[in-house]
Design a protein around this motif. Structure first.
Motif, PDB file in Angstrom:
ATOM      1  N   ILE A  28     -20.211  82.101   8.485  1.00 54.47           N
ATOM      2  CA  ILE A  28     -20.971  81.408   7.850  1.00 54.47           C
ATOM      3  C   ILE A  28     -22.949  82.187   8.087  1.00 54.47           C
ATOM      4  CG2 ILE A  28     -22.980  79.463   6.671  1.00 54.47           C
ATOM      5  CD1 ILE A  28     -19.781  79.012   5.765  1.00 54.47           C
ATOM      6  N   ASP A  29     -23.239  82.912   7.200  1.00 53.73           N
ATOM      7  CA  ASP A  29     -24.739  83.594   7.130  1.00 53.73           C
ATOM      8  C   ASP A  29     -25.551  82.360   6.091  1.00 53.73           C
ATOM      9  OD1 ASP A  29     -26.857  84.460   5.963  1.00 53.73           O
ATOM     10  OD2 ASP A  29     -26.372  86.670   6.826  1.00 53.73           O
ATOM     11  N   THR A  30     -26.813  81.853   6.942  1.00 52.88           N
ATOM     12  CA  THR A  30     -27.433  80.597   5.725  1.00 52.88           C
ATOM     13  C   THR A  30     -28.111  80.967   4.835  1.00 52.88           C
ATOM     14  OG1 THR A  30     -29.096  81.453   7.280  1.00 52.88           O
ATOM     15  CG2 THR A  30     -28.005  79.555   8.073  1.00 52.88           C
ATOM     16  N   HIS A  31     -28.529  82.487   4.833  1.00 50.38           N
ATOM     17  CA  HIS A  31     -28.672  83.153   3.575  1.00 50.38           C
ATOM     18  C   HIS A  31     -27.708  82.927   2.063  1.00 50.38           C
ATOM     19  CE1 HIS A  31     -28.815  86.872   0.634  1.00 50.38           C
ATOM     20  NE2 HIS A  31     -30.797  86.696   0.649  1.00 50.38           N
ATOM     21  N   HIS A  32     -26.586  83.636   2.622  1.00 48.11           N
ATOM     22  CA  HIS A  32     -25.559  83.857   1.521  1.00 48.11           C
ATOM     23  C   HIS A  32     -24.577  82.918   1.471  1.00 48.11           C
ATOM     24  CE1 HIS A  32     -25.437  87.639   3.004  1.00 48.11           C
ATOM     25  NE2 HIS A  32     -24.225  87.918   4.299  1.00 48.11           N
ATOM     26  N   PHE A  33     -25.003  81.660   1.963  1.00 49.22           N
ATOM     27  CA  PHE A  33     -24.455  80.391   1.832  1.00 49.22           C
ATOM     28  C   PHE A  33     -25.590  79.702   1.238  1.00 49.22           C
ATOM     29  CE2 PHE A  33     -23.938  75.508   2.498  1.00 49.22           C
ATOM     30  CZ  PHE A  33     -23.043  74.925   2.903  1.00 49.22           C
ATOM     31  N   HIS A  34     -26.860  79.786   1.184  1.00 50.91           N
ATOM     32  CA  HIS A  34     -27.532  79.317  -0.016  1.00 50.91           C
ATOM     33  C   HIS A  34     -27.111  80.324  -1.606  1.00 50.91           C
ATOM     34  CE1 HIS A  34     -30.995  79.110  -2.110  1.00 50.91           C
ATOM     35  NE2 HIS A  34     -31.076  77.985  -1.573  1.00 50.91           N
ATOM     36  N   ARG A  35     -27.146  81.128  -1.083  1.00 58.25           N
ATOM     37  CA  ARG A  35     -27.096  82.046  -2.674  1.00 58.25           C
ATOM     38  C   ARG A  35     -25.938  81.710  -3.365  1.00 58.25           C
ATOM     39  NH1 ARG A  35     -32.072  82.385  -1.697  1.00 58.25           N
ATOM     40  NH2 ARG A  35     -33.508  84.365  -1.387  1.00 58.25           N
ATOM     41  N   ALA A  36     -24.856  81.546  -2.246  1.00 59.14           N
ATOM     42  CA  ALA A  36     -23.855  80.817  -2.786  1.00 59.14           C
ATOM     43  C   ALA A  36     -23.733  79.396  -4.224  1.00 59.14           C
ATOM     44  CB  ALA A  36     -22.242  81.103  -2.058  1.00 59.14           C
ATOM     45  N   GLY A  37     -24.709  78.809  -3.521  1.00 56.38           N
ATOM     46  CA  GLY A  37     -24.765  77.631  -4.296  1.00 56.38           C
ATOM     47  C   GLY A  37     -23.649  76.588  -3.675  1.00 56.38           C
ATOM     48  N   ASP A  38     -23.601  77.038  -2.440  1.00 51.27           N
ATOM     49  CA  ASP A  38     -22.372  76.260  -1.441  1.00 51.27           C
ATOM     50  C   ASP A  38     -22.931  74.916  -0.993  1.00 51.27           C
ATOM     51  OD1 ASP A  38     -20.168  77.815  -1.658  1.00 51.27           O
ATOM     52  OD2 ASP A  38     -20.653  78.950  -0.393  1.00 51.27           O
ATOM     53  N   CYS A  39     -22.192  73.264  -0.994  1.00 53.19           N
ATOM     54  CA  CYS A  39     -22.134  72.259  -0.624  1.00 53.19           C
ATOM     55  C   CYS A  39     -22.262  71.993   1.332  1.00 53.19           C
ATOM     56  CB  CYS A  39     -21.746  71.822  -1.634  1.00 53.19           C
ATOM     57  SG  CYS A  39     -22.152  69.579  -1.190  1.00 53.19           S
ATOM     58  N   VAL A  40     -22.848  71.592   1.427  1.00 55.76           N
ATOM     59  CA  VAL A  40     -23.006  71.802   3.147  1.00 55.76           C
ATOM     60  C   VAL A  40     -21.219  70.535   3.382  1.00 55.76           C
ATOM     61  CG1 VAL A  40     -25.301  72.005   3.648  1.00 55.76           C
ATOM     62  CG2 VAL A  40     -24.915  69.587   3.260  1.00 55.76           C
ATOM     63  N   THR A  41     -21.350  69.653   2.596  1.00 58.76           N
ATOM     64  CA  THR A  41     -20.439  68.427   2.707  1.00 58.76           C
ATOM     65  C   THR A  41     -19.274  69.440   2.800  1.00 58.76           C
ATOM     66  OG1 THR A  41     -20.465  68.238   0.226  1.00 58.76           O
ATOM     67  CG2 THR A  41     -21.431  67.100   1.380  1.00 58.76           C
ATOM     68  N   GLN A  42     -19.029  70.433   2.488  1.00 60.74           N
ATOM     69  CA  GLN A  42     -17.379  71.335   2.564  1.00 60.74           C
ATOM     70  C   GLN A  42     -17.241  71.743   3.701  1.00 60.74           C
ATOM     71  OE1 GLN A  42     -19.334  73.985  -0.973  1.00 60.74           O
ATOM     72  NE2 GLN A  42     -17.366  74.247  -1.665  1.00 60.74           N
ATOM     73  N   LEU A  43     -18.566  72.075   4.176  1.00 62.53           N
ATOM     74  CA  LEU A  43     -18.081  72.178   5.684  1.00 62.53           C
ATOM     75  C   LEU A  43     -17.327  70.905   6.722  1.00 62.53           C
ATOM     76  CD1 LEU A  43     -21.337  74.130   6.176  1.00 62.53           C
ATOM     77  CD2 LEU A  43     -19.351  75.440   5.678  1.00 62.53           C
ATOM     78  N   GLN A  44     -17.801  70.157   6.402  1.00 63.82           N
ATOM     79  CA  GLN A  44     -17.241  68.629   7.406  1.00 63.82           C
ATOM     80  C   GLN A  44     -15.497  68.852   7.384  1.00 63.82           C
ATOM     81  OE1 GLN A  44     -19.080  65.471   5.681  1.00 63.82           O
ATOM     82  NE2 GLN A  44     -21.202  66.442   6.170  1.00 63.82           N
ATOM     83  N   SER A  45     -15.190  69.377   6.613  1.00 59.65           N
ATOM     84  CA  SER A  45     -13.792  69.007   6.155  1.00 59.65           C
ATOM     85  C   SER A  45     -12.310  70.493   6.875  1.00 59.65           C
ATOM     86  CB  SER A  45     -13.311  68.902   4.924  1.00 59.65           C
ATOM     87  OG  SER A  45     -13.908  69.920   3.706  1.00 59.65           O
ATOM     88  N   LEU A  46     -13.277  71.478   7.210  1.00 61.31           N
ATOM     89  CA  LEU A  46     -12.592  72.142   7.657  1.00 61.31           C
ATOM     90  C   LEU A  46     -12.800  72.742   8.935  1.00 61.31           C
ATOM     91  CD1 LEU A  46     -15.102  75.232   5.522  1.00 61.31           C
ATOM     92  CD2 LEU A  46     -13.170  74.359   4.960  1.00 61.31           C
ATOM     93  N   PRO A  47     -11.392  73.163   9.017  1.00 60.58           N
ATOM     94  CA  PRO A  47     -10.640  73.208  10.701  1.00 60.58           C
ATOM     95  C   PRO A  47     -11.863  73.951  11.862  1.00 60.58           C
ATOM     96  CG  PRO A  47      -8.828  74.463   9.064  1.00 60.58           C
ATOM     97  CD  PRO A  47     -10.265  74.254   9.034  1.00 60.58           C
ATOM     98  N   ARG A  48     -11.974  73.244  13.086  1.00 58.84           N
ATOM     99  CA  ARG A  48     -13.324  73.566  13.588  1.00 58.84           C
ATOM    100  C   ARG A  48     -13.149  74.746  14.050  1.00 58.84           C
ATOM    101  NH1 ARG A  48     -17.296  70.739  11.855  1.00 58.84           N
ATOM    102  NH2 ARG A  48     -16.434  71.597  10.037  1.00 58.84           N
ATOM    103  N   GLU A  49     -12.366  75.039  14.918  1.00 58.98           N
ATOM    104  CA  GLU A  49     -11.338  76.446  15.015  1.00 58.98           C
ATOM    105  C   GLU A  49     -11.613  77.062  14.255  1.00 58.98           C
ATOM    106  OE1 GLU A  49      -7.450  74.468  13.834  1.00 58.98           O
ATOM    107  OE2 GLU A  49      -9.182  73.557  14.911  1.00 58.98           O
ATOM    108  N   TRP A  50     -11.958  77.162  13.430  1.00 58.32           N
ATOM    109  CA  TRP A  50     -12.281  78.194  12.458  1.00 58.32           C
ATOM    110  C   TRP A  50     -13.949  78.824  13.081  1.00 58.32           C
ATOM    111  CZ3 TRP A  50     -11.251  77.620   6.038  1.00 58.32           C
ATOM    112  CH2 TRP A  50     -10.291  77.572   6.816  1.00 58.32           C
ATOM    113  N   PHE A  51     -14.334  78.151  13.665  1.00 55.37           N
ATOM    114  CA  PHE A  51     -16.456  78.360  13.337  1.00 55.37           C
ATOM    115  C   PHE A  51     -16.614  79.050  15.388  1.00 55.37           C
ATOM    116  CE2 PHE A  51     -16.097  75.258  10.494  1.00 55.37           C
ATOM    117  CZ  PHE A  51     -16.851  75.640   9.577  1.00 55.37           C
ATOM    118  N   HIS A  52     -16.864  80.608  15.114  1.00 60.96           N
ATOM    119  CA  HIS A  52     -17.183  81.437  15.945  1.00 60.96           C
ATOM    120  C   HIS A  52     -18.963  81.591  16.787  1.00 60.96           C
ATOM    121  CE1 HIS A  52     -12.689  82.135  15.533  1.00 60.96           C
ATOM    122  NE2 HIS A  52     -12.711  80.960  16.553  1.00 60.96           N
TER     123      HIS A  52
END
Length: 272
Positions: A164-188
């Motif tokens: 996740i790039d904070t710039h790109h996340f914001h520009r995409a209009g994504d919602c932070v609650t979506q991040l909570q449901s994703l597998p933790r092992e995806w985040f490096h």
């Protein structure tokens, strides 16, 4: 646990990996994120370490001299007709230098093709002990969180990750609650920076800010804390290209301001 930071290639675009490593050490970073995959963009310097043995030697020396480590390499793009094997020399260099990850993004709308090639890239990287972390980019073909999640579910590779790039996340209009449901092992690791809160409607202006006019964390309009605090703790790679600041302050001072502002901001916005 002490936060760990990496200095990303675009933040100090004019610095080859050895100089970048010394700047990272001088300004308090733990890692560097380098670009040994030459993309041929206008004005882009060529830091292909597999082809430049002297630069590779100097990079090894800089890492050994400073204790700074290599975190990730970029950019293993998936585009029309790409053969992921072209990235093998760079992945070999990454493994040789102790790197952890390969950054990737997708620049073709052909879903069948990019799923196949991203999976192949993951399989090639696995032999080197590297993760492949997919970054969605507002001007690329896969340009939203949902699009990136679709890729990761489809390829189903253990070493595939989400970057996740904070710039790109914001520009995409994504919602932070979506991040909570994703597998933790995806985040490096994550890219952090700030930018004006107003989202450009023109692609040229989006691209200009993305490539050369991002803001120090806390000095723009992005709610960086909400994004970061809805993901696990990980390495924060500061990707903050700002041509004007780099010219005004010099690369070393720009890099120092990047990490100082990020640390101050994160200290002021602790996890709940």
């Amino acid at each position: 646990m002490k936060r760990q930071f990496s200095l990303a290639h675009l933040t100090v675009l004019g610095c080859p990996p050895p100089e970048m490593t010394y700047i990272a050490a001088m300004t308090g970073y733990d890692y560097v994120s380098i670009r040994p995959i030459y993309m041929g963009l206008p004005g882009e310097p060529n830091y292909d370490l597999a082809a430049n043995k002297e630069m590779l030697k100097q990079t090894k020396r800089a890492l050994a001299d400073t204790g700074v480590k290599l975190h990730d390499i970029e950019l293993a793009r998936i585009y029309e007709g790409v053969d992921p094997k072209r990235y093998l020399p760079a992945m070999e260099i990454a493994a040789q230098l102790g790197g952890k990850a390969v950054l990737s993004s997708i620049w073709t709308p052909d879903r069948d093709f990019y799923i196949e090639k991203f999976a192949e890239l993951c399989d090639l990287a696995k032999q080197f002990g590297l993760t492949v972390d997919l970054e969605y980019v507002p001007i690329a073909s896969v340009n939203t969180l949902a699009g990136a999640v679709d890729v990761l579910h489809a390829v189903n590779r253990e070493n595939a990750g989400l970057m996740i790039d904070t710039h790109h996340f914001h520009r995409a209009g994504d919602c932070v609650t979506q991040l909570q449901s994703l597998p933790r092992e995806w985040f490096h690791f994550a890219h952090i920076c700030d930018a004006p809160g107003e989202i450009p409607t023109e692609k040229d202006e989006m691209t200009r800010i993305l490539r050369e006019a991002r803001s120090y964390v806390g000095e723009g309009g992005i709610d960086v804390a909400s994004i970061i605090n809805n993901m696990p703790e990980m390495v924060y790679s500061i990707e903050l290209p700002n041509i004007e600041n780099a010219k005004t302050f010099g690369y070393a001072e720009h890099a120092r301001r990047c990490i100082e502002s990020a640390k101050n901001y994160l200290d002021a916005h602790p996890r709940g």
